[in-house]
Design an enzyme around this catalytic site. Structure first.
Site, short mmCIF file in Angstrom:
data_model
loop_
_atom_site.label_atom_id
_atom_site.label_comp_id
_atom_site.label_asym_id
_atom_site.label_seq_id
_atom_site.Cartn_x
_atom_site.Cartn_y
_atom_site.Cartn_z
N GLU A 46 -2.02 3.40 4.10
CA GLU A 46 -0.69 2.88 4.40
C GLU A 46 0.07 4.06 5.03
O GLU A 46 0.68 4.86 4.32
CB GLU A 46 0.03 2.38 3.15
CG GLU A 46 1.36 1.73 3.49
CD GLU A 46 2.43 1.92 2.43
OE1 GLU A 46 3.44 1.20 2.48
OE2 GLU A 46 2.28 2.80 1.57
N ASP B 134 -1.66 4.67 -0.93
CA ASP B 134 -0.24 4.38 -0.78
C ASP B 134 0.52 5.58 -0.22
O ASP B 134 0.21 6.73 -0.53
CB ASP B 134 0.33 4.00 -2.15
CG ASP B 134 1.79 3.63 -2.10
OD1 ASP B 134 2.13 2.63 -1.46
OD2 ASP B 134 2.61 4.37 -2.68
#
Length: 750
Positions: free
Chosen positions: A471, A418
């Site tokens: 990401e 993330d």
């Protein structure tokens, strides 16, 4: 199990043995440091030690009314030295094995003395921890049940280099750590104590004396199990799960991910179906995903987190699967069950930041430890959290080992990392004056780059077949390039990820599809631009949880028009997405066109699929389409085998903005094509001409998002379509077909 505060019948003892000498007095300094929790070597004062005339035994047991030494069935009452200290001397030539009988108000407990045991952590472990190179850090730090010197108990170890002292407290000592000071081992900042009788299920924390002498009680950063929030204690645990996924694990590395079918169902476990445990999810989720045809599931962060509203993205227990749905072994059972059904498991992994809870990682031992000391790098302005100190070797070790831990202890097949962009840039979400440049004057976080390279290289080396997914929302060069390959404008080696979320494709394509069809011709480039850079990285196309929350609306609700047009747009978009180069990810609920935004506060709107609901066929039709997209996708290598090869794609029609039409070919490694055509206008286009490669025969429609059983108007090309052997555009043949309204077609050679 006998614990320090459990009631146990005292064994029959022979008459008391007389002392040969009065118990030696503790020096005032040592006594004070033990009571204050600032002694780095409590074993030097507590336990058994040779003295003139025998062996002296010293015990620290606050609140005890009396303590007796039990040796060979004979009990010797120890002198009360006040403040919880008890001592005696016996005429012995060597230090024996012994037990303690401790008398509290009205009850006795018999237990082993923690201070008669040698360190239970090896020198190699300490060396590797100090070097920041312990790739199995979870086996060295934390709480581990074991048999040590023939006695069952738990070894507690914690890294706290700034602490003046550390003590273990828990339910086994009524949360008073005075009796359990830990010893400092070497120069690595590691503290250790083996406590006999403590075992699986016992709760614990570390009572840390800060440099200023104050105390803080902390959960274990390496805890492999935690209490159910809002409780915050760590839990002693050990695994007894027997894995049954050997076949899956043996074959998952047979084919590179970029050359494999890869369609991901993204799930927030707690709200997929409210109230289900890991073991219940193993049955229900596995069956649902297998039927839907997805190759993988991706779980929003599973690591323990105190605030449910963070969706797991603010974790405090990186080594502990959240206890909200069961034990770590229950989570293993879920992964195991998915694997046995042929479904891979990816978990979201958060190494970008952590919350400031005063019982967790923030200033863990009284000073910045896991976070940088420079507040300009420590504070994460977007989320009110702290960043990790990627430049400190022990912190990097903590994170790199954690990545391997999920792959090795829980058999997960991938980590989706993330907020990578927030790690890579020193000025991320920071204004001028709020950040300091790197040593070269740039804005790149060189420590984060090095950390990500180390993490990826380690995970891939240790876990064949695992994929890491970034990401990363910027155009950072080389996200999916191997770490040993240098190049690009920044001169950095590749970050080493296997896949990268294609945020550009997601933003552009959603921008296009949200316009009314009459306006789409002015935004046609949003639909086609992604192919300009489609092979610059190994991409995954994400329609994730981030796109269906906080006022962004669910996917079907983004679509213009009436309810029929919204669903038609939704279906056409998914057909376009599944044919487009790049792996696929779809967040839960979008597979049956849930109209409401997702919220972690309640489960999905499963009632939309209830046959008693009047609009159930509309939602069931979209669900059938996603099932067919997945199964058709998996069976046709042209749609995935050359995702990273520009030769696997060719535009057929990229410039028909006025028609709202795009068409392209995908090719398998053996050259077999699939033709994908999307008509994003609400009109039927008859006798529409497209160029196609020369084939041995006709083309047939293999998927049509406008089919009646998906909820469409059922405008079809029911018969095989014979191309005309005349050049059309860049192709040697021309195909005439009917394009349904707001629909995507897939065609293959008949």
């Amino acid at each position: 199990m006998v614990t320090a505060d459990a009631t146990a019948p005292a064994r029959a003892a022979a008459p008391h043995t007389p002392l040969v000498a009065k118990a030696p007095e503790l020096d005032a300094e040592g006594r004070g440091r033990l009571l204050a929790g600032t002694h780095h070597d409590p074993h030097s004062l507590l336990g058994a030690h040779p003295v003139t005339g025998g062996v002296a035994f010293t015990v620290l047991r606050p609140y005890a009314r009396g303590v007796s030494l039990v040796l060979d069935g004979r009990a010797t009452e120890m002198d009360d030295l006040a403040d919880g200290f008890f001592s005696c001397v016996l005429p012995l030539d060597s230090i024996p094995e012994y037990e303690l009988r401790i008398s509290y108000d009205g009850q006795d407990v018999v237990l082993q003395d923690p201070y008669r045991f040698l360190p239970a952590l090896g020198e190699l472990d300490l060396h590797l921890i100090g070097e920041g190179r312990h790739e199995e850090l979870w086996t060295a730090l934390g709480a581990h049940t074991m048999t040590h010197q023939g006695v069952a108990g738990t070894r507690f170890t914690v890294w706290a280099p700034n602490a003046r002292g550390v003590r273990v407290c828990g339910d086994f000592c009524r949360w008073d750590g005075t009796a359990h000071p830990m010893r400092s081992l070497g120069s690595a900042g590691v503290w250790e104590l083996f406590i006999p009788g403590v075992g699986e299920g016992d709760l614990y924390k570390f009572d840390i004396t800060r440099p200023d002498g104050t105390h803080t009680v902390r959960a274990d950063p390496m805890a492999r199990r935690a209490e159910v929030p809002p409780a915050t204690a760590s839990v002693v645990t050990r695994s007894s799960h027997v894995w049954a996924d050997a076949a899956w694990m043996a074959r998952r590395a047979e084919r590179p991910v970029v050359e494999s079918p890869f369609s991901v169902y993204e799930v927030h476990l707690q709200s997929w179906r409210e109230g289900l445990t890991y073991r219940q999810l193993a049955e229900e989720l596995t069956g649902y995903v297998a039927d839907a045809g997805f190759t993988h599931v991706e779980f929003l962060p599973v690591a323990e987190h105190p605030f449910g509203g963070s969706w797991g993205y603010q974790a405090t227990g990186l080594y502990a699967p959240t206890s909200r749905m069961g034990t770590p072994d229950d989570f293993r059972y879920l992964v195991d069950t998915l694997h046995q059904a042929g479904i891979g498991v990816i978990v979201d992994w958060v190494a970008a930041h952590f919350p400031k809870d005063d019982w967790a990682l923030a200033e863990f031992d009284g000073r910045p430890l896991y976070e940088p000391q420079d507040f300009r790098r420590a504070e994460h302005p977007d989320w009110g959290t702290l960043t990790f100190d990627f430049g400190r070797r022990e912190v990097r070790n903590f994170l790199v080992a954690n990545a391997s831990y999920w792959c090795e202890e829980f058999h997960v097949d991938g980590l989706r990392v993330d907020a990578v962009a927030s790690m890579l840039y020193l000025d991320y979400s920071r204004d001028e004056g709020q950040w300091a440049p790197n040593e070269h004057g740039g804005r790149e976080n060189l420590d984060a780059v090095s950390f990500l390279q180390e993490m990826n290289a380690t995970v891939y080396r240790r876990n064949p077949g695992v994929v890491t997914i970034a990401e990363e929302s910027t155009a950072w060069d080389g996200v999916t390039r191997a770490t040993h390959h240098t190049g690009g404008p920044g001169g950095f080696g590749g970050l080493g990820f296997g896949l990268k979320w294609n945020m550009g494709w997601m933003h552009d394509s959603l921008e296009y599809i949200q316009h009314e069809p009459v306006h789409r011709q002015y935004h046609h480039n949003d639909l086609t631009f992604a192919m300009v850079y489609a092979y610059s990285e190994n991409y995954l196309l994400p329609i994730s949880h981030d796109e269906v929350v906080h006022g962004k609306r669910a996917l079907v609700s983004k679509m213009p028009g009436d309810w029929w047009q919204q669903r038609a747009n939704h279906r056409a978009y998914l057909g376009f997405m599944w044919a487009h180069p790049g792996k696929k990810l779809l967040f839960m609920g979008q597979e049956f066109a849930q109209g409401a935004e997702w919220s972690q506060e309640h489960g999905m709107d499963w009632w939309l699929l209830d046959e008693a609901y009047s609009a159930q066929p509309d939602h069931a039709g979209v669900q059938r389409l996603v099932r067919d997209l997945n199964h058709r996708y998996r069976s046709d290598p042209a749609l995935w085998e050359r995702d990273a090869d520009p030769g696997g794609f060719a535009w057929v029609e990229a410039d028909a903005a006025g028609d709202n039409v795009v068409a392209f070919l995908r090719y398998a490694a053996d050259g077999t094509p699939v033709l994908a055509v999307s008509n994003f206008s609400p009109v039927v286009r008859h006798d529409y001409a497209l160029g196609v490669p020369r084939t041995a025969g006709a083309w047939r429609e293999t998927l049509n998002t406008d089919a009646a059983h998906y909820g469409g108007s059922d405008v079809r090309n029911p018969d095989p379509l014979q191309p005309v052997a005349e050049a059309f555009g860049a192709f040697p043949a021309r195909l005439h077909l009917t394009l349904p309204p707001l629909a995507t077609l897939w065609l293959s050679p008949a």
